[in-house]
Design a protein around this motif. Structure first.
Motif, PDB file in Angstrom:
ATOM      1  N   LEU A 107       0.725   4.914   0.358  1.00  0.00           N
ATOM      2  CA  LEU A 107       2.030   4.586   0.421  1.00  0.00           C
ATOM      3  C   LEU A 107       2.426   3.043  -0.258  1.00  0.00           C
ATOM      4  O   LEU A 107       3.279   2.956  -1.053  1.00  0.00           O
ATOM      5  N   GLY A 108       1.318   2.361  -0.193  1.00  0.00           N
ATOM      6  CA  GLY A 108       1.585   0.946  -0.625  1.00  0.00           C
ATOM      7  C   GLY A 108       1.427   1.036  -1.975  1.00  0.00           C
ATOM      8  O   GLY A 108       1.939   0.173  -2.808  1.00  0.00           O
ATOM      9  N   SER A 109       0.678   1.802  -2.616  1.00  0.00           N
ATOM     10  CA  SER A 109       0.446   1.583  -4.160  1.00  0.00           C
ATOM     11  C   SER A 109       1.281   2.470  -4.862  1.00  0.00           C
ATOM     12  O   SER A 109       1.264   3.041  -6.113  1.00  0.00           O
ATOM     13  N   LEU A 110       2.284   3.203  -4.121  1.00  0.00           N
ATOM     14  CA  LEU A 110       3.404   3.932  -4.849  1.00  0.00           C
ATOM     15  C   LEU A 110       3.939   3.589  -6.383  1.00  0.00           C
ATOM     16  O   LEU A 110       3.919   4.030  -7.145  1.00  0.00           O
ATOM     17  N   VAL A 111       4.624   2.345  -6.207  1.00  0.00           N
ATOM     18  CA  VAL A 111       5.268   1.748  -7.330  1.00  0.00           C
ATOM     19  C   VAL A 111       4.215   1.212  -8.207  1.00  0.00           C
ATOM     20  O   VAL A 111       4.291   1.495  -9.598  1.00  0.00           O
ATOM     21  N   ALA A 112       3.061   0.747  -7.915  1.00  0.00           N
ATOM     22  CA  ALA A 112       1.999   0.240  -8.770  1.00  0.00           C
ATOM     23  C   ALA A 112       1.609   1.442  -9.544  1.00  0.00           C
ATOM     24  O   ALA A 112       1.120   1.343 -10.572  1.00  0.00           O
ATOM     25  N   ARG A 113       1.357   2.582  -8.948  1.00  0.00           N
ATOM     26  CA  ARG A 113       0.783   3.619  -9.939  1.00  0.00           C
ATOM     27  C   ARG A 113       1.927   4.314 -10.455  1.00  0.00           C
ATOM     28  O   ARG A 113       1.427   4.885 -11.816  1.00  0.00           O
ATOM     29  N   PHE A 114       3.149   4.448 -10.300  1.00  0.00           N
ATOM     30  CA  PHE A 114       3.979   5.100 -10.986  1.00  0.00           C
ATOM     31  C   PHE A 114       4.854   4.216 -12.119  1.00  0.00           C
ATOM     32  O   PHE A 114       5.397   4.677 -12.908  1.00  0.00           O
ATOM     33  N   ILE A 122       8.723   6.277  10.019  1.00  0.00           N
ATOM     34  CA  ILE A 122       9.417   7.502   9.508  1.00  0.00           C
ATOM     35  C   ILE A 122       8.458   8.443   8.953  1.00  0.00           C
ATOM     36  O   ILE A 122       8.472   9.512   8.994  1.00  0.00           O
ATOM     37  N   TYR A 123       7.436   7.899   8.135  1.00  0.00           N
ATOM     38  CA  TYR A 123       6.664   8.716   7.243  1.00  0.00           C
ATOM     39  C   TYR A 123       5.448   9.396   8.238  1.00  0.00           C
ATOM     40  O   TYR A 123       5.471  10.782   8.165  1.00  0.00           O
ATOM     41  N   GLY A 124       4.812   8.646   9.225  1.00  0.00           N
ATOM     42  CA  GLY A 124       3.738   9.274   9.936  1.00  0.00           C
ATOM     43  C   GLY A 124       3.910   9.061  11.513  1.00  0.00           C
ATOM     44  O   GLY A 124       2.903   9.628  12.074  1.00  0.00           O
ATOM     45  N   GLY A 125       5.052   8.544  11.899  1.00  0.00           N
ATOM     46  CA  GLY A 125       5.005   8.598  13.306  1.00  0.00           C
ATOM     47  C   GLY A 125       4.242   7.404  13.817  1.00  0.00           C
ATOM     48  O   GLY A 125       3.879   6.419  13.156  1.00  0.00           O
ATOM     49  N   SER A 126       3.903   7.480  15.335  1.00  0.00           N
ATOM     50  CA  SER A 126       3.508   6.287  15.953  1.00  0.00           C
ATOM     51  C   SER A 126       1.962   6.218  15.481  1.00  0.00           C
ATOM     52  O   SER A 126       1.103   5.224  15.682  1.00  0.00           O
ATOM     53  N   MET A 127       1.295   7.178  15.066  1.00  0.00           N
ATOM     54  CA  MET A 127      -0.236   7.249  14.562  1.00  0.00           C
ATOM     55  C   MET A 127      -0.154   6.137  13.414  1.00  0.00           C
ATOM     56  O   MET A 127      -1.498   5.607  13.362  1.00  0.00           O
ATOM     57  N   LEU A 128       0.845   6.040  12.505  1.00  0.00           N
ATOM     58  CA  LEU A 128       0.547   4.892  11.293  1.00  0.00           C
ATOM     59  C   LEU A 128       1.246   3.777  11.843  1.00  0.00           C
ATOM     60  O   LEU A 128       0.897   2.576  11.220  1.00  0.00           O
ATOM     61  N   SER A 129       2.425   3.581  12.418  1.00  0.00           N
ATOM     62  CA  SER A 129       3.224   2.619  12.716  1.00  0.00           C
ATOM     63  C   SER A 129       2.699   1.513  13.622  1.00  0.00           C
ATOM     64  O   SER A 129       3.150   0.496  13.934  1.00  0.00           O
ATOM     65  N   SER A 130       1.710   2.163  14.802  1.00  0.00           N
ATOM     66  CA  SER A 130       1.047   1.277  15.550  1.00  0.00           C
ATOM     67  C   SER A 130      -0.121   0.867  15.175  1.00  0.00           C
ATOM     68  O   SER A 130      -1.103   1.441  14.088  1.00  0.00           O
ATOM     69  N   GLY A 131      -0.772  -0.253  15.849  1.00  0.00           N
ATOM     70  CA  GLY A 131      -1.842  -0.602  15.240  1.00  0.00           C
ATOM     71  C   GLY A 131      -1.857  -1.500  14.164  1.00  0.00           C
ATOM     72  O   GLY A 131      -1.051  -2.255  13.905  1.00  0.00           O
ATOM     73  N   THR A 132      -2.934  -1.333  13.342  1.00  0.00           N
ATOM     74  CA  THR A 132      -3.189  -2.155  12.119  1.00  0.00           C
ATOM     75  C   THR A 132      -2.165  -2.019  10.805  1.00  0.00           C
ATOM     76  O   THR A 132      -2.117  -2.376   9.929  1.00  0.00           O
ATOM     77  N   GLY A 133      -1.476  -0.459  10.820  1.00  0.00           N
ATOM     78  CA  GLY A 133      -0.843   0.218   9.840  1.00  0.00           C
ATOM     79  C   GLY A 133       0.199  -0.933   9.254  1.00  0.00           C
ATOM     80  O   GLY A 133       0.203  -1.092   8.110  1.00  0.00           O
ATOM     81  N   PRO A 134       1.074  -1.531  10.127  1.00  0.00           N
ATOM     82  CA  PRO A 134       2.202  -2.244   9.526  1.00  0.00           C
ATOM     83  C   PRO A 134       1.554  -3.416   8.781  1.00  0.00           C
ATOM     84  O   PRO A 134       1.905  -3.825   7.865  1.00  0.00           O
ATOM     85  N   ASP A 135       0.298  -4.201   9.544  1.00  0.00           N
ATOM     86  CA  ASP A 135       0.065  -5.510   8.917  1.00  0.00           C
ATOM     87  C   ASP A 135      -0.788  -5.122   7.587  1.00  0.00           C
ATOM     88  O   ASP A 135      -0.627  -5.667   6.420  1.00  0.00           O
ATOM     89  N   LEU A 136      -1.327  -3.810   7.478  1.00  0.00           N
ATOM     90  CA  LEU A 136      -1.742  -3.156   6.347  1.00  0.00           C
ATOM     91  C   LEU A 136      -0.976  -3.204   5.108  1.00  0.00           C
ATOM     92  O   LEU A 136      -1.059  -3.510   4.037  1.00  0.00           O
ATOM     93  N   LEU A 137       0.042  -2.602   5.381  1.00  0.00           N
ATOM     94  CA  LEU A 137       1.154  -2.302   4.291  1.00  0.00           C
ATOM     95  C   LEU A 137       1.840  -3.724   4.063  1.00  0.00           C
ATOM     96  O   LEU A 137       2.002  -3.695   2.603  1.00  0.00           O
ATOM     97  N   CYS A 156       0.471  -6.511   3.833  1.00  0.00           N
ATOM     98  CA  CYS A 156      -0.513  -7.176   2.846  1.00  0.00           C
ATOM     99  C   CYS A 156      -0.717  -6.461   1.602  1.00  0.00           C
ATOM    100  O   CYS A 156      -0.753  -7.134   0.438  1.00  0.00           O
ATOM    101  N   TYR A 157      -0.213  -5.279   1.749  1.00  0.00           N
ATOM    102  CA  TYR A 157      -0.267  -4.561   0.431  1.00  0.00           C
ATOM    103  C   TYR A 157       0.948  -4.820  -0.371  1.00  0.00           C
ATOM    104  O   TYR A 157       0.728  -4.788  -1.692  1.00  0.00           O
ATOM    105  N   SER A 164      -9.505  -3.255   8.314  1.00  0.00           N
ATOM    106  CA  SER A 164      -9.001  -2.618   6.946  1.00  0.00           C
ATOM    107  C   SER A 164      -8.201  -3.868   6.386  1.00  0.00           C
ATOM    108  O   SER A 164      -8.065  -3.453   5.016  1.00  0.00           O
ATOM    109  N   VAL A 165      -7.507  -4.755   6.932  1.00  0.00           N
ATOM    110  CA  VAL A 165      -6.817  -5.587   6.325  1.00  0.00           C
ATOM    111  C   VAL A 165      -7.503  -6.457   5.477  1.00  0.00           C
ATOM    112  O   VAL A 165      -6.837  -7.056   4.308  1.00  0.00           O
ATOM    113  N   GLY A 166      -8.848  -6.553   5.696  1.00  0.00           N
ATOM    114  CA  GLY A 166      -9.578  -7.517   4.798  1.00  0.00           C
ATOM    115  C   GLY A 166      -9.976  -7.001   3.521  1.00  0.00           C
ATOM    116  O   GLY A 166     -10.172  -7.687   2.533  1.00  0.00           O
ATOM    117  N   PHE A 167      -9.651  -5.724   3.469  1.00  0.00           N
ATOM    118  CA  PHE A 167      -9.894  -5.084   1.995  1.00  0.00           C
ATOM    119  C   PHE A 167      -8.957  -5.451   1.157  1.00  0.00           C
ATOM    120  O   PHE A 167      -9.031  -5.881  -0.112  1.00  0.00           O
TER     121      PHE A 167
END
Length: 529
Positions: free
Chosen positions: A283-290, A356-371, A373-374, A427-430
């Motif tokens: 999701l983060g690399s969407l614009v980077a790739r296209f 919106i995309y994946g529900g609480s599985m993605l929006s909770s935890g480190t998901g938002p911080d990861l995106l 940083c991306y 995973s944010v460290g990556f």
């Protein structure tokens, strides 16, 4: 071909590739959203990280150096020798598939068969798919060198659509097949891709259109390896350049896919976490790739055709130097503004997008911080893609060899930083390690560009300086959207979300208006090309 004609065709190739990448990403994200509801996170982690890494590593190591060497310089060359050289990618791919396949099967952690069955079959299928794709390499390079835009668009579109249709069909009908589904889909993808190129050239060669264009290859048989009496099998200048790029590509692959290698070989994340990371990463690399990748690939061809590799700026045709410098400046400005826009607005809308995309599985935890940083990492990707595109197109063999030593040191530092930052920050460290990696590479490329143009009147690096008014609007937008996120997102209902979205839309509109008023030269370039 005149430089202006090359620029026009290159711009069309980049825009067509960008539209193609939009299709890829939209289909992929829809596929991920769909499969998340049918398959486990562990299975997605194994496919999207472990097996895809095997496939991409084999393909990259076997062909990347050949592509860069054989696309350098004019399309007028001894294509028999170039095609002979390109066919060497196939045995090289077989070699890497066998070696890495054994590593993936016997040295890496094997997933629990009760959670992810048929792992061995998946390794074999993805390794075989890499070899099948390499069978089309001479056709791809020939098409790319002659800027066959529609062929690439149609071939890759058909292959992606075929893969997705088969995946969705099998997931619905036979979800218990697990890895067999993705293995069959991957094999179908590469088969359709190669067949599109083969069928096109079978129909094109010998046709009146090919004769009219004075196409350098007259028969289909000429696309197969062949010996020419009293001549060498390959062009040794291209072969030596390929070897230099091969040493570089080995290191570049580590830097490009570094986080996946760390995940795969050091087991810092379990397969479920790898699946979530990969979805957020896509999701983060969407614009980077296209956008960024098509620009880098297409304008590498442009710079390599317009300017001669290994020559100083004084030894080049000055009209071509002026055009190349102007295009480089405008490309840098274009990708910089895209990157800044994503960084500014990505911070405040990462959590909402994941929810919106994946529900609480993605929006909770480190998901938002990861995106978040991306979103910053995309800015580094944007600038690095264009600066390295120019640098690699102009470097001579000796310069490429020297750069290999820089890449070697950078690869070691990057892997070490990735490991420790992941231990500390997950995973944010990556993403943080990738930002450091890209920053060093940008510094090297910009130094090369500065030195290259120092003895001329051209200063293309000015493209990295946006107007003060635009920077002010970016700053205000970042503050406004950040406050909006705190006040309205994301657990206060849909009305609050709509207010948050409206705030972002107003700030984005203000940014676009300012951009159109202050960056008139760039707007003219985008419209005309």
């Amino acid at each position: 071909m005149a430089a202006q004609d090359v620029l026009g065709q290159t711009a069309r190739l980049a825009s067509s590739s960008a539209l193609l990448q939009v299709l890829f990403r939209v289909v992929t994200f829809g596929l991920n959203a769909f499969t998340l509801r049918y398959l486990s996170r562990e299975l997605i982690g194994v496919v999207n990280v472990r097996l895809t890494l095997l496939y991409s590593t084999v393909v990259f190591l076997a062909r990347e150096a050949f592509r860069r060497a054989c696309l350098s310089g004019s399309a007028k060359r001894n294509w028999t020798k170039t095609i002979n050289l390109l066919w060497l990618t196939v045995p090289l791919g077989v070699f890497w598939s066998l070696i890495l396949g054994l590593v993936w099967l016997h040295l890496l952690e094997v997933p629990d068969p009760s959670v992810v069955p048929h792992y061995q079959a998946g390794v074999v299928a993805f390794g075989l798919s890499a070899i099948v794709e390499l069978l089309g390499e001479p056709f791809w390079v020939l098409a790319q060198a002659h800027l066959f835009v529609r062929l690439k668009v149609i071939a890759e579109s058909l292959s992606v659509v075929s893969k997705c249709v088969l995946t969705v069909t099998l997931v619905i009908l036979y979800p218990q097949w697990d890895l067999y589904i993705f293995s069959l889909a991957q094999l179908l993808y590469v088969s359709v891709l190669v067949m599109c190129y083969v069928i096109y050239f079978v129909m094109f060669l010998g046709s009146p259109e090919a004769t009219k264009k004075s196409f350098p290859v007259a028969r289909v048989k000429a696309l197969l390896p062949s010996f020419v009496e009293d001549e060498t099998f390959v062009n040794w200048k291209e072969a030596r350049l390929t070897w230099s790029f091969f040493k570089q590509s080995f290191l570049k692959q580590i830097l490009t896919e570094g986080e996946r290698y760390v995940m795969t070989f050091l087991n810092v994340l379990n397969f479920g976490d790898q699946g979530v990371y990969d979805i957020v990463n896509n999701l983060g690399s969407l614009v980077a790739r296209f956008i960024f990748m098509p620009i880098e690939e297409s304008f590498y061809v442009f710079f390599a055709k317009v300017l001669e590799r290994g020559k100083t700026v004084k030894d080049q045709k000055q009209d071509d130097v002026a055009m190349a410098a102007n295009v480089l400046e405008l490309l840098l400005k274009l990708v910089l503004l895209i990157g800044l826009t994503i960084t500014v607005f990505g911070y405040a809308y990462s959590q909402l997008a994941l929810d919106i995309y994946g529900g609480s599985m993605l929006s909770s935890g480190t998901g938002p911080d990861l995106l978040r940083c991306y979103s910053l990492y995309v800015l580094f990707l944007a600038v690095n893609g264009v600066t390295e595109c120019f640098t690699f197109a102009l470097m001579g063999k000796e310069e490429v060899d020297r750069y290999n030593f820089v890449m070697l040191a950078l690869s070691f530092i990057f892997l070490c930083i990735s490991y420790f930052l992941t231990r500390w920050y997950g995973s944010v460290g990556f993403i943080l390690a990738n930002c450091f990696n890209m920053g060093i590479r940008i510094a090297h490329s910009t130094q090369y560009i500065y030195e290259y143009f120092r003895e001329s009147t051209h200063r293309p690096l000015r493209g990295l300086l946006p107007s003060p008014a635009l920077l002010l609007v970016y700053t205000i937008s970042a503050a406004a959207t950040a406050c909006s996120e705190v006040l309205f997102c994301c657990d206060k209902g849909w009305m609050a979300r709509l207010i948050h979205i409206s705030t972002g839309a107003l700030c984005f509109a203000a940014t676009l208006v300012t951009m159109f008023c202050t960056e008139t030269k760039l707007i003219h370039f985008v419209r005309s090309q």
